[in-house]
Structure formats: C-alpha cells, structure tokens
Design an enzyme around this catalytic site. Sequence first.
Site, PDB file in Angstrom:
ATOM      1  CE1 TYR A 217      -4.326  -1.991   0.484  1.00 36.95           C
ATOM      2  CE2 TYR A 217      -2.831  -3.201   1.676  1.00 36.95           C
ATOM      3  CZ  TYR A 217      -3.616  -3.310   0.632  1.00 36.95           C
ATOM      4  OH  TYR A 217      -4.636  -4.045   0.917  1.00 36.95           O
TER       5      TYR A 217
ATOM      6  CG  ASN B 181     -10.450  -3.720  -8.438  1.00 37.37           C
ATOM      7  OD1 ASN B 181     -10.860  -3.196  -8.904  1.00 37.37           O
ATOM      8  ND2 ASN B 181     -10.154  -5.066  -8.202  1.00 37.37           N
TER       9      ASN B 181
ATOM     10  CB  CYS C  79      -7.173  -5.078  -5.207  1.00 37.09           C
ATOM     11  SG  CYS C  79      -8.937  -6.207  -5.398  1.00 37.09           S
ATOM     12  CG  HIS C  80      -4.676 -11.148  -6.084  1.00 33.38           C
ATOM     13  ND1 HIS C  80      -5.731 -10.379  -7.252  1.00 33.38           N
ATOM     14  CD2 HIS C  80      -4.428 -11.952  -6.579  1.00 33.38           C
ATOM     15  CE1 HIS C  80      -5.379 -10.691  -8.966  1.00 33.38           C
ATOM     16  NE2 HIS C  80      -4.234 -11.344  -8.423  1.00 33.38           N
TER      17      HIS C  80
ATOM     18  CD  GLU D 183      -1.591 -13.364  -9.878  1.00 36.27           C
ATOM     19  OE1 GLU D 183      -0.720 -12.838  -9.715  1.00 36.27           O
ATOM     20  OE2 GLU D 183      -2.507 -12.681 -10.149  1.00 36.27           O
TER      21      GLU D 183
END
Length: 179
Positions: free
Chosen positions: A100, A128, A136-137, A163
């Site tokens: 962030y 989002n 956003c994850h 991922e």
Amino acid sequence: MYYATTYKSPVGTITMACDEHNLVGLWNEEQKYFGGSIAQQMTQKENMPIFDVAKKWLEAYFAGEKPVISELPLAPIGGEFRQMVWSILCEIPYGEVITYGEIAKKVAFKMKKSNMASQAIGGAVGHNPISIMIPCHRVVGSNGNLTGYAGGIQTKIKLLELEGVDVSRLFVPKKGSAI
C-alpha cells in the site's frame, strides 16, 4: 442499463456486470462492497459479447496462463482518485506483490504531493469493482501482512498461490476487517 452474469471459478461463483460494451464489475460471492459501484439494478443476461471475452480471460487466468489486462474493455465506476489507484493496480506484474505504501508513493508523485496516506490507498483498493482482473489481490502490507482483500483472505491467498507468489513470507493478521 447494466447486465449481469455468473461464472463458476476455482475461488467460487463470480458475478460480472457490464454496460453494453465494457465490463464494469466483477465480484466474488459475498464480497464486501458487492455491486457497490452499480447504482441501479442489474438485469441477468448471458449472451453479451463482453461476458464471453471476460470468461475466456478468466479461464486462461485460472489455467495458470498470464492473460493481459489491457486486452479487456474495463470501465470501473469510481472517482478520479480511485481511477488513479486502479490504474496503478493494473501495472502490478503477474506473480508479484506491491505494498500500500508503494502505491501511495506513486499516487503522491502523480498528484504532485509530498506524500499520500496508505489508508486512502487502502480504501480505493478495497473498493475496486473489478477484482481479479484489476489485481487488488497483489497488494500487501509493508510488513507482509495479507490484510485488505474484500473477497476474503483465503481467496487472496489462493490467487497469489495460483500466480506462483511465495506466500510463506506473508502472513494473515490476527485482527482485521478483511479476514
């Protein structure tokens, strides 16, 4: 007018929303702020070309491929500040995370400010309206805290693992609103 459909995914049922040509929403079941950016009722409609494009993108994503965000006609609904944050989210590479605080620095630079509160960034990230596609994850706390995913921490972990992110260096907070 807005249209909606659902998609069965490895992380649960996903609801998608579109206008005539653009995807405007994508939410997991029971996600915080589900449908919050859509001010009017959505009409169920399966046969929208944008839904076909979005489903193919999701199929590729969940198959472990790296579909490109820019291939999608996305039109998230939100103010200028949120749009700026969501644009930065789209720049986070597949399989990587950002904090962030790092996003706050980027936004401060774009706004020609000396700094920006990470909490303001957290609010924009949390709202989002097109989760997964606008990734956003991939945002974590500066200390590796996995807080802040409106779709739930377990979903965030599954997406990061899909991922190839090494989640062993990250941790689930003992307290938080997105656990």
